[in-house]
Design a protein around this motif. Structure first.
Motif, PDB file in Angstrom:
ATOM      1  N   UNK A  56      -9.921   1.678  -4.051  1.00 31.58           N
ATOM      2  CA  UNK A  56      -8.960   0.585  -3.927  1.00 31.58           C
ATOM      3  C   UNK A  56      -8.175   0.342  -5.205  1.00 31.58           C
ATOM      4  N   UNK A  57      -8.807   0.605  -6.353  1.00 31.84           N
ATOM      5  CA  UNK A  57      -8.101   0.446  -7.621  1.00 31.84           C
ATOM      6  C   UNK A  57      -6.943   1.415  -7.721  1.00 31.84           C
ATOM      7  N   UNK A  58      -7.137   2.588  -7.130  1.00 33.19           N
ATOM      8  CA  UNK A  58      -6.135   3.650  -7.251  1.00 33.19           C
ATOM      9  C   UNK A  58      -5.030   3.526  -6.213  1.00 33.19           C
ATOM     10  N   UNK A  59      -5.388   3.218  -4.979  1.00 27.45           N
ATOM     11  CA  UNK A  59      -4.407   3.307  -3.894  1.00 27.45           C
ATOM     12  C   UNK A  59      -3.967   1.957  -3.349  1.00 27.45           C
ATOM     13  N   UNK A  75      -0.303  -0.040   3.096  1.00 30.75           N
ATOM     14  CA  UNK A  75      -1.094  -0.150   1.868  1.00 30.75           C
ATOM     15  C   UNK A  75      -0.281  -0.894   0.812  1.00 30.75           C
ATOM     16  N   UNK A  76      -0.930  -1.865   0.198  1.00 28.94           N
ATOM     17  CA  UNK A  76      -0.256  -2.604  -0.874  1.00 28.94           C
ATOM     18  C   UNK A  76      -0.020  -1.676  -2.062  1.00 28.94           C
ATOM     19  N   UNK A  77       1.001  -1.981  -2.830  1.00 28.96           N
ATOM     20  CA  UNK A  77       1.287  -1.186  -4.018  1.00 28.96           C
ATOM     21  C   UNK A  77       0.313  -1.577  -5.135  1.00 28.96           C
ATOM     22  N   UNK A  78      -0.424  -0.617  -5.724  1.00 33.35           N
ATOM     23  CA  UNK A  78      -1.351  -0.954  -6.814  1.00 33.35           C
ATOM     24  C   UNK A  78      -0.580  -1.405  -8.050  1.00 33.35           C
ATOM     25  N   UNK A  79      -1.224  -2.241  -8.862  1.00 32.52           N
ATOM     26  CA  UNK A  79      -0.548  -2.855 -10.003  1.00 32.52           C
ATOM     27  C   UNK A  79      -0.070  -1.814 -11.011  1.00 32.52           C
ATOM     28  N   UNK A 110      -9.840  12.724  -4.184  1.00 32.33           N
ATOM     29  CA  UNK A 110      -8.907  13.167  -3.145  1.00 32.33           C
ATOM     30  C   UNK A 110      -7.580  12.411  -3.233  1.00 32.33           C
ATOM     31  N   UNK A 111      -7.667  11.107  -3.505  1.00 29.42           N
ATOM     32  CA  UNK A 111      -6.439  10.316  -3.631  1.00 29.42           C
ATOM     33  C   UNK A 111      -5.664  10.711  -4.887  1.00 29.42           C
ATOM     34  N   UNK A 112      -6.389  10.963  -5.972  1.00 21.11           N
ATOM     35  CA  UNK A 112      -5.732  11.359  -7.213  1.00 21.11           C
ATOM     36  C   UNK A 112      -5.019  12.690  -7.053  1.00 21.11           C
ATOM     37  N   UNK A 113      -5.597  13.582  -6.278  1.00 19.45           N
ATOM     38  CA  UNK A 113      -4.968  14.889  -6.086  1.00 19.45           C
ATOM     39  C   UNK A 113      -3.669  14.780  -5.288  1.00 19.45           C
ATOM     40  N   UNK A 114      -3.544  13.731  -4.454  1.00 17.69           N
ATOM     41  CA  UNK A 114      -2.273  13.515  -3.778  1.00 17.69           C
ATOM     42  C   UNK A 114      -1.180  13.187  -4.796  1.00 17.69           C
ATOM     43  N   UNK A 119       3.151  13.662  -5.813  1.00 18.51           N
ATOM     44  CA  UNK A 119       3.732  12.576  -6.616  1.00 18.51           C
ATOM     45  C   UNK A 119       3.881  11.295  -5.771  1.00 18.51           C
ATOM     46  N   UNK A 120       2.916  11.049  -4.906  1.00 16.11           N
ATOM     47  CA  UNK A 120       2.930   9.825  -4.122  1.00 16.11           C
ATOM     48  C   UNK A 120       1.505   9.449  -3.757  1.00 16.11           C
ATOM     49  N   UNK A 121       1.333   8.185  -3.380  1.00 10.51           N
ATOM     50  CA  UNK A 121       0.056   7.704  -2.885  1.00 10.51           C
ATOM     51  C   UNK A 121       0.349   6.906  -1.623  1.00 10.51           C
TER      52      UNK A 121
END
Length: 373
Positions: A56-59, A75-79, A110-114, A119-121
């Protein structure tokens, strides 16, 4: 690769729109060199420490939104991404560092690799400024048995420009001088280059890295205010028992070494007797005796870095830098040539200002003559 060569590669990767993977031992300055790169270029820098993040911190988090009488999950935009968007709106190129990528939890990885691949989440894209996309850089530790890490397959590694980063004592010493890291710590590393990064035989024992030496140096700065009976415990707590005991003895005997302060006092006293730099150099050479060449260079580099802004001042003259001139005249030809070539290549403005300080240019001619002999 030598860590001092990484910044030009990072800039080239930005222009080529390629992600970079820096792999190397912990504490050797991988993330620090990225921070220097962004600071020097005025880029906006964001770092995500993935080893202790939740997904959740990442995405961001899922929220519902009503669209044409339908409830949609978005999904909300992370800070961290919102801050990058603000910087990009102000025209700043953005750099995203994914630190400890291969120590992240599986869902975070897995999310970081996206981010690396697309170049998107989810539906949120990393910003683009003047046609240049956000630069993604990742740092990993090697999977050599000393770290609990994920392994990456060749197809994934193919998405990166992979750089193997090596421990680099000389670059660390240069950085340490310019950042006023305690001179006792620097002197120990000069004499013990292989111990800048040290792994003890006992896996449960604390080891040493450039990062831990830098932290220890801050304690050594305070040793005059910390009870002496605690010094050994502090040292062992930062770099381990065996190496800590060795460094503690070095500290205890440090006053017997010839310091820069000792050199300054000696040359000031000797120069009053006969105002000749050549003779001063010979006397200083006898005074410092069997000092190692690398220690001489470290002292000269420290003096140069300390006073280089003064080289540019019209009011200063060569006698304001007696210790530095004395050191140069005491050097063997190989050591002197190494010093002058380095300054001419990397500190050109200060080098030429320094060489012109002698009003009749005789000192400059002597140094050049000796270097070219």
């Amino acid at each position: 690769m030598n860590i001092s060569k990484i910044k030009p590669i990072l800039e080239a990767a930005k222009l080529a729109d390629d992600s970079v993977l820096l792999e190397g031992l912990h504490g050797i300055g991988k993330s620090e060199i990225v921070k220097q790169y962004t600071d020097e270029n005025g880029y906006f820098y964001t770092v995500l420490f993935l080893s202790h993040q939740e997904v959740g911190d990442l995405i961001g988090i899922p929220v519902t939104k009503e669209v044409q009488d339908e409830s949609l999950t978005i999904w909300s935009k992370p800070i961290w991404l919102q801050r990058m968007d603000v910087a990009a709106a102000n025209g700043k190129h953005c750099v995203l560092l994914l630190d400890e990528l291969n120590r992240a939890q599986a869902d975070v990885l897995n999310s970081a690799l996206q981010l690396v691949l697309e170049r998107q989440i989810h539906e949120h894209f990393l910003p683009t400024v003047n046609g240049i996309r956000t630069q993604v850089i990742a740092c990993t530790n090697p999977g050599d048995g000393d770290y609990h890490v994920h392994s990456f397959d060749p197809a994934l590694l193919d998405r990166f420009l992979k750089i193997d980063v090596e421990v680099d004592p000389e670059s660390w010493l240069e950085w340490a001088r310019k950042n006023n890291v305690n001179e006792i710590v620097r002197a120990f590393i000069v004499d013990n280059m292989t111990k800048l990064h040290f792994t003890p035989d006992n896996a449960d024992e604390v080891g040493a890295s450039p990062r831990s030496w830098t932290k220890l140096a801050k304690f050594v700065d305070l040793f005059d205010t910390i009870p002496s009976e605690l010094h050994l415990n502090i040292i062992r707590g930062k770099i381990g028992s065996a190496l800590g005991s060795e460094f503690y003895l070095f500290c205890e005997n440090y006053d017997s070494n010839i310091s820069i302060s000792d050199i300054e006092k000696f040359v000031k006293k000797e120069f009053k007797k006969e105002k000749d730099f050549g003779l001063l150099g010979e006397k200083l050479k006898d005074y410092i005796g069997e000092m190692e060449s690398i220690t001489k260079l470290e002292h000269a580099n420290t003096l140069f870095d300390r006073d280089k802004e003064k080289f540019l001042e019209d009011s200063t003259k060569n006698t304001d830098f007696l210790a530095l001139y004395g050191m140069l005249y005491s050097f063997e030809i190989e050591t002197l040539t190494s010093f002058l070539k380095d300054k001419k290549a990397n500190e050109k403005e200060y080098f030429y200002a320094f060489m012109k300080k002698d009003s009749d240019r005789e000192l400059a001619r002597k140094i050049k003559s000796k270097a070219n002999a």
